[in-house]
Design a protein around this motif. Structure first.
Motif, PDB file in Angstrom:
ATOM      1  N   GLY A 159       6.085  -4.594 -15.849  1.00 47.40           N
ATOM      2  CA  GLY A 159       6.991  -5.100 -14.819  1.00 47.40           C
ATOM      3  C   GLY A 159       8.387  -4.530 -14.967  1.00 47.40           C
ATOM      4  N   ARG A 160       8.869  -4.488 -16.197  1.00 44.37           N
ATOM      5  CA  ARG A 160      10.204  -3.922 -16.434  1.00 44.37           C
ATOM      6  C   ARG A 160      10.222  -2.430 -16.120  1.00 44.37           C
ATOM      7  N   LYS A 161       9.147  -1.731 -16.477  1.00 40.66           N
ATOM      8  CA  LYS A 161       9.066  -0.301 -16.185  1.00 40.66           C
ATOM      9  C   LYS A 161       9.102  -0.059 -14.672  1.00 40.66           C
ATOM     10  N   ILE A 162       8.316  -0.811 -13.914  1.00 36.37           N
ATOM     11  CA  ILE A 162       8.292  -0.664 -12.457  1.00 36.37           C
ATOM     12  C   ILE A 162       9.664  -0.972 -11.875  1.00 36.37           C
ATOM     13  N   ALA A 163      10.297  -2.049 -12.352  1.00 37.63           N
ATOM     14  CA  ALA A 163      11.611  -2.435 -11.828  1.00 37.63           C
ATOM     15  C   ALA A 163      12.653  -1.357 -12.105  1.00 37.63           C
ATOM     16  N   MET A 164      12.645  -0.817 -13.309  1.00 35.64           N
ATOM     17  CA  MET A 164      13.607   0.230 -13.668  1.00 35.64           C
ATOM     18  C   MET A 164      13.405   1.487 -12.831  1.00 35.64           C
ATOM     19  N   GLU A 165      12.135   1.905 -12.665  1.00 29.99           N
ATOM     20  CA  GLU A 165      11.856   3.114 -11.890  1.00 29.99           C
ATOM     21  C   GLU A 165      12.126   2.902 -10.402  1.00 29.99           C
ATOM     22  N   SER A 166      11.924   1.677  -9.927  1.00 31.22           N
ATOM     23  CA  SER A 166      12.127   1.417  -8.492  1.00 31.22           C
ATOM     24  C   SER A 166      13.611   1.366  -8.131  1.00 31.22           C
ATOM     25  N   LYS A 167      14.449   1.122  -9.117  1.00 34.62           N
ATOM     26  CA  LYS A 167      15.880   0.986  -8.840  1.00 34.62           C
ATOM     27  C   LYS A 167      16.444   2.229  -8.178  1.00 34.62           C
ATOM     28  N   SER A 168      15.922   3.396  -8.569  1.00 33.41           N
ATOM     29  CA  SER A 168      16.455   4.651  -8.029  1.00 33.41           C
ATOM     30  C   SER A 168      16.038   4.911  -6.586  1.00 33.41           C
ATOM     31  N   ILE A 169      15.024   4.201  -6.103  1.00 29.15           N
ATOM     32  CA  ILE A 169      14.615   4.424  -4.705  1.00 29.15           C
ATOM     33  C   ILE A 169      14.955   3.237  -3.802  1.00 29.15           C
ATOM     34  N   LEU A 170      15.543   2.205  -4.394  1.00 31.93           N
ATOM     35  CA  LEU A 170      15.920   1.046  -3.583  1.00 31.93           C
ATOM     36  C   LEU A 170      17.115   1.377  -2.699  1.00 31.93           C
ATOM     37  N   SER A 171      17.091   0.869  -1.498  1.00 33.32           N
ATOM     38  CA  SER A 171      18.177   1.114  -0.547  1.00 33.32           C
ATOM     39  C   SER A 171      18.952  -0.182  -0.300  1.00 33.32           C
ATOM     40  N   ALA A 172      20.265  -0.081  -0.383  1.00 34.44           N
ATOM     41  CA  ALA A 172      21.104  -1.266  -0.143  1.00 34.44           C
ATOM     42  C   ALA A 172      21.026  -1.715   1.306  1.00 34.44           C
ATOM     43  N   GLU A 173      20.743  -0.760   2.215  1.00 32.56           N
ATOM     44  CA  GLU A 173      20.710  -1.082   3.646  1.00 32.56           C
ATOM     45  C   GLU A 173      19.356  -1.628   4.092  1.00 32.56           C
ATOM     46  N   GLY A 174      18.290  -1.230   3.409  1.00 27.99           N
ATOM     47  CA  GLY A 174      16.959  -1.634   3.830  1.00 27.99           C
ATOM     48  C   GLY A 174      16.406  -2.774   2.999  1.00 27.99           C
ATOM     49  N   THR A 175      15.113  -3.017   3.166  1.00 29.02           N
ATOM     50  CA  THR A 175      14.411  -4.050   2.403  1.00 29.02           C
ATOM     51  C   THR A 175      13.406  -3.378   1.474  1.00 29.02           C
ATOM     52  N   ASN A 176      13.272  -3.912   0.297  1.00 28.34           N
ATOM     53  CA  ASN A 176      12.356  -3.376  -0.698  1.00 28.34           C
ATOM     54  C   ASN A 176      11.144  -4.308  -0.805  1.00 28.34           C
ATOM     55  N   TYR A 177      10.005  -3.811  -0.380  1.00 27.49           N
ATOM     56  CA  TYR A 177       8.795  -4.630  -0.297  1.00 27.49           C
ATOM     57  C   TYR A 177       7.917  -4.409  -1.539  1.00 27.49           C
ATOM     58  N   ILE A 178       7.606  -5.511  -2.214  1.00 28.10           N
ATOM     59  CA  ILE A 178       6.751  -5.466  -3.399  1.00 28.10           C
ATOM     60  C   ILE A 178       5.363  -5.956  -2.987  1.00 28.10           C
ATOM     61  N   VAL A 179       4.353  -5.087  -3.142  1.00 21.47           N
ATOM     62  CA  VAL A 179       3.010  -5.388  -2.637  1.00 21.47           C
ATOM     63  C   VAL A 179       2.077  -5.790  -3.778  1.00 21.47           C
ATOM     64  N   ILE A 180       1.519  -6.988  -3.673  1.00 20.80           N
ATOM     65  CA  ILE A 180       0.491  -7.451  -4.605  1.00 20.80           C
ATOM     66  C   ILE A 180      -0.461  -8.348  -3.815  1.00 20.80           C
ATOM     67  N   SER A 181      -1.568  -7.788  -3.364  1.00 13.43           N
ATOM     68  CA  SER A 181      -2.485  -8.521  -2.482  1.00 13.43           C
ATOM     69  C   SER A 181      -3.105  -9.717  -3.202  1.00 13.43           C
ATOM     70  N   SER A 182      -3.353 -10.776  -2.443  1.00 12.31           N
ATOM     71  CA  SER A 182      -3.800 -12.051  -3.015  1.00 12.31           C
ATOM     72  C   SER A 182      -5.213 -12.002  -3.583  1.00 12.31           C
ATOM     73  N   ASN A 183      -5.973 -10.937  -3.285  1.00 16.50           N
ATOM     74  CA  ASN A 183      -7.325 -10.846  -3.842  1.00 16.50           C
ATOM     75  C   ASN A 183      -7.309 -10.363  -5.288  1.00 16.50           C
TER      76      ASN A 183
END
Length: 327
Positions: A159-183
């Protein structure tokens, strides 16, 4: 009377021969399945003392091959010959137990096995001298298996690895969607999401949304995101290989490479192709080579001292669409 005695001796001799022939055919039959599997040997050192077997089923052949390369890189250090035993194809796929049984046939000194969620409990096998062959497992943890060590995912670390790597592609203007399907039935999902949320909170990131509905509902929402007005500002973070495939297939169908930044998780051949075609901004996967190195280390730690770490967190690697790779 003498004739009857001679006849009896002939019958006994024939019976003994029949039994011996039967035993030979039985042994051949017992190992006929594993003989159809592919064996790859590393170059045998002149002073080879040990025989280590790496086994895995064909559904994750690429991953198992990389693990083998990692194990093999340590062969000279431990004076060992390393053998990879795996089916040539899905059509020849064998049970994990049959591959492990082969270790007993060749009197191996240790086994490193990739275990999938579909694998059933594995019975231990022994060497000729009666000692149990030590087993290191990788991938999916099955508590009933007699294993020296297990190397798998630490979900808080992931989780920490994903969060750290995602920081560089996150946009302050847009929304960052985290996908984890309920199945997703993984009991560690909560740890994974909590670790990401904790990192975002520390970094002051609040413009994200968790998509944890059914696969069908998430698929519909992903299509809306890709075709929305802010799609160029949004990013999608996938927490599983299945969700990564779902998102990438939609992006591929809509012919939208690179428009919405996507971080994927997994390491199958199809996902790697999407990375090469720039549909993915980043791809996080298990570092199979380093896992192989660590498995060999633990195996010989156990052989030399009688002790080993029972649980080891696997290392990860990150690849980008630009061709870069980080650990």
């Amino acid at each position: 009377m003498q004739k009857d005695k001679g006849l009896a001796l002939k019958i006994a001799a024939v019976s003994t021969a029949v039994v011996l022939v039967f035993l030979v055919f039985f042994i051949v039959f017992l190992f006929s399945k594993t003989s159809s599997a592919r064996s790859v040997f590393a170059e045998e050192p002149v002073d080879k003392n040990y025989h280590v077997l790496v086994v895995g089923q064909s559904e994750r052949a690429d991953f198992v091959n990389q693990v083998f390369e990692g194990v093999n890189s340590q062969s000279s250090r431990y004076k060992a010959i390393v053998e990879l035993k795996s089916p040539d194809s899905l059509a020849q796929d064998l049970s994990l137990q049959s591959l492990i049984d082969y270790a007993q046939y060749v009197n191996a000194d240790g086994i490193i096995a990739f275990v999938t969620p579909q694998s059933k409990s594995i019975s231990p096998v022994s060497r000729i001298d009666g000692t149990e062959i030590p087993l290191i497992t990788i991938g999916h943890y099955i508590p009933d298996i007699s294993q020296v060590s297990f190397i798998g995912i630490n979900y808080s670390s992931l989780g920490r690895k994903i969060a750290m790597e995602s920081k560089s592609i996150l946009s302050a203007e847009g929304t960052n969607y985290i996908v984890i399907s309920s199945n997703n039935s993984n009991p560690n999902t909560g740890n994974l999401i909590n670790s990401i949320s904790s990192f975002y909170k520390t970094e002051g990131i609040s413009n994200y949304e968790l998509l944890d509905k059914s696969p069908a509902e998430n698929e519909e929402r992903i299509r809306e995101i890709f075709t929305g007005e802010n799609s160029a500002e949004d990013s999608i973070i996938c927490l599983t290989e299945d969700d990564s495939m779902m998102v990438l297939q939609i992006a591929g169908a809509l012919s939208l490479p690179g428009r919405t930044k996507i971080l994927g998780f997994g390491d199958n051949e199809t996902i790697s192709i999407y990375l090469e075609k720039a549909f993915l901004s980043k791809l996080i996967s298990l570092d199979a080579f380093k896992i192989g190195v660590r498995a060999m280390t633990e195996l010989f730690e156990y052989r030399n001292t009688g002790y080993a770490n029972s649980y080891i967190g696997a290392e990860f690697r990150t690849r980008s669409s630009s061709g870069g790779s980080t650990k």
